[in-house]
Scaffold this motif. Structure first.
Motif, PDB file in Angstrom:
ATOM      1  N   ALA A  84      -5.982   2.005 -10.045  1.00 55.83           N
ATOM      2  CA  ALA A  84      -5.099   3.162 -10.237  1.00 55.83           C
ATOM      3  C   ALA A  84      -5.307   3.786 -11.614  1.00 55.83           C
ATOM      4  CB  ALA A  84      -3.642   2.721 -10.077  1.00 55.83           C
ATOM      5  N   ALA A 106       0.836  -1.205   0.000  1.00 52.75           N
ATOM      6  CA  ALA A 106       0.000   0.000   0.000  1.00 52.75           C
ATOM      7  C   ALA A 106       0.872   1.258   0.000  1.00 52.75           C
ATOM      8  CB  ALA A 106      -0.932  -0.006   1.210  1.00 52.75           C
ATOM      9  N   LYS A 107       1.970   1.232   0.758  1.00 55.43           N
ATOM     10  CA  LYS A 107       2.901   2.361   0.759  1.00 55.43           C
ATOM     11  C   LYS A 107       3.543   2.533  -0.614  1.00 55.43           C
ATOM     12  CE  LYS A 107       3.424   4.589   4.691  1.00 55.43           C
ATOM     13  NZ  LYS A 107       3.292   6.061   4.759  1.00 55.43           N
ATOM     14  N   ASN A 113      -3.176  -3.303  -5.517  1.00 53.63           N
ATOM     15  CA  ASN A 113      -3.397  -1.877  -5.285  1.00 53.63           C
ATOM     16  C   ASN A 113      -3.493  -1.086  -6.588  1.00 53.63           C
ATOM     17  OD1 ASN A 113      -2.979  -0.879  -2.210  1.00 53.63           O
ATOM     18  ND2 ASN A 113      -1.828  -2.759  -2.553  1.00 53.63           N
ATOM     19  N   ALA A 137       2.325   1.648  -3.423  1.00 53.32           N
ATOM     20  CA  ALA A 137       1.309   2.100  -4.384  1.00 53.32           C
ATOM     21  C   ALA A 137       1.262   3.625  -4.443  1.00 53.32           C
ATOM     22  CB  ALA A 137      -0.047   1.528  -4.017  1.00 53.32           C
ATOM     23  N   GLU A 138       1.533   4.281  -3.319  1.00 51.29           N
ATOM     24  CA  GLU A 138       1.549   5.746  -3.307  1.00 51.29           C
ATOM     25  C   GLU A 138       2.659   6.286  -4.213  1.00 51.29           C
ATOM     26  OE1 GLU A 138       1.940   6.960   0.744  1.00 51.29           O
ATOM     27  OE2 GLU A 138       0.163   5.852   1.420  1.00 51.29           O
ATOM     28  N   LEU A 139       3.754   5.549  -4.303  1.00 48.49           N
ATOM     29  CA  LEU A 139       4.875   5.982  -5.139  1.00 48.49           C
ATOM     30  C   LEU A 139       4.545   5.881  -6.618  1.00 48.49           C
ATOM     31  CD1 LEU A 139       7.793   4.196  -3.217  1.00 48.49           C
ATOM     32  CD2 LEU A 139       7.132   6.613  -3.065  1.00 48.49           C
ATOM     33  N   THR A 140       3.636   4.992  -6.991  1.00 48.68           N
ATOM     34  CA  THR A 140       3.313   4.795  -8.411  1.00 48.68           C
ATOM     35  C   THR A 140       2.570   5.982  -9.008  1.00 48.68           C
ATOM     36  OG1 THR A 140       1.177   3.687  -8.005  1.00 48.68           O
ATOM     37  CG2 THR A 140       3.146   2.299  -8.041  1.00 48.68           C
ATOM     38  N   ALA A 141       2.116   6.912  -8.177  1.00 47.52           N
ATOM     39  CA  ALA A 141       1.438   8.110  -8.697  1.00 47.52           C
ATOM     40  C   ALA A 141       2.353   8.891  -9.638  1.00 47.52           C
ATOM     41  CB  ALA A 141       0.979   8.994  -7.543  1.00 47.52           C
TER      42      ALA A 141
END
Length: 292
Positions: free
Chosen positions: A139, A109-110, A135, A112-116
């Motif tokens: 997206a 989950a953490k 996750n 996944a935030e980087l994939t933005a």
């Protein structure tokens, strides 16, 4: 949990004092380590001649929650003795998915935030990157190349993404593709970020995996990416070096969990690699289910 370096030796030393059923398990484990590591519990039960609950009790006798984490620890203890032998005894992906599952989900989950920041990304075949794939289902649209068949199945209905696979040889234990074909297909490609897992990670020895073939492919993924993110729960920092993937200096970000020791944290923070920790509480850890 017990020290992974000692579990094989402990079982050997305990053999004569174990109950008859536990002795049967110990004898099989010592004589057929690959069979013990790679066979489903049902098959092991039949081969050894003990019930599945007895296998679980055996694991708990040595301080493990269930058979999967005993087998991972046992595989790691063999790797300590002989890396080449261990490469032929890679743990089952199903075991990896179960052990430290909550930590891996929080790490994913953490990550996944980087994939933005990514329009294109690479996903390797690790259990934690598989949780990352979950996750990514909802997206925004991205180009995703993965070597994991399970990740393809997870993302197959996420039609906003452009989903790719590199080809290669099928690795049954890892449910993934590897080999020269996969490496060659990556050679002329460039992605924003590679998200890779690791079987062991050490601040000085770098990142490594059970499979030499997978290590080669992971290096190709790193070469094809502008940024490298490694997903590894705290348990991965306690094992021996296996087949080396890369040095820590080749990694931009490590995403781990808050149970990581202060000593390891300090060692990583002294390098140029950024460390991101997913918060993991002790009550969450106690909810894990390691039954197969």
């Amino acid at each position: 949990m017990n020290d992974t370096d000692n579990i094989f030796q402990r079982i050997c030393e305990d053999r004569d004092t174990l109950s008859r059923a536990f002795r049967q398990i110990a004898d099989f484990l010592i004589a057929e380590p690959r069979e013990f590591i790679t066979n489903p519990m049902r098959v092991l039960s039949e081969k050894i001649g003990v019930s599945e609950p007895t296998l679980i009790r055996f694991a708990r006798h040595y301080g493990y929650q269930g058979l999967p984490d005993l087998r991972l620890s046992f595989a790691m203890s063999l790797a300590t003795r002989d890396t080449d032998v261990a490469a032929d005894m890679e743990p089952r992906l199903k075991d990896k998915e179960v052990v430290n599952r909550i930590a891996k989900q929080m790490i994913a989950a953490k990550a996944a935030e980087l994939t933005a920041q990514d329009q294109s990304l690479l996903l390797d075949s690790g259990s934690t990157t598989q949780f990352l794939a979950e996750n990514l289902v909802s997206a925004p649209a991205k180009t995703i190349l993965t070597t994991s068949l399970n990740s393809v199945l997870i993302l197959r209905n996420a039609e906003q993404h452009r989903l790719m696979m590199p080809g290669g040889i099928f690795r049954h234990a890892a449910m993934s593709l590897a080999g020269r074909m996969a490496e060659m297909n990556l050679a002329d490609m460039t992605f924003d970020t590679a998200y890779i897992g690791a079987d062991t990670l050490h601040p000085e020895h770098g990142i490594s995996t059970y499979s030499e073939e997978e290590a080669h492919l992971n290096r190709a993924m790193i070469r094809a990416s502008k940024r490298v993110v490694v997903l590894a729960d705290a348990s991965k920092f306690k094992g021996p070096a296996l087949h080396r993937i890369c040095d820590l200096s080749d990694v931009d970000i490590i995403v781990s969990d808050s149970t990581l020791s202060s000593q390891v944290r300090s060692a990583i923070e002294a390098t140029s690699t950024e460390l991101i920790l997913a918060e993991l509480s002790l009550p969450n850890l106690e909810l894990e289910d390691t039954h197969e």
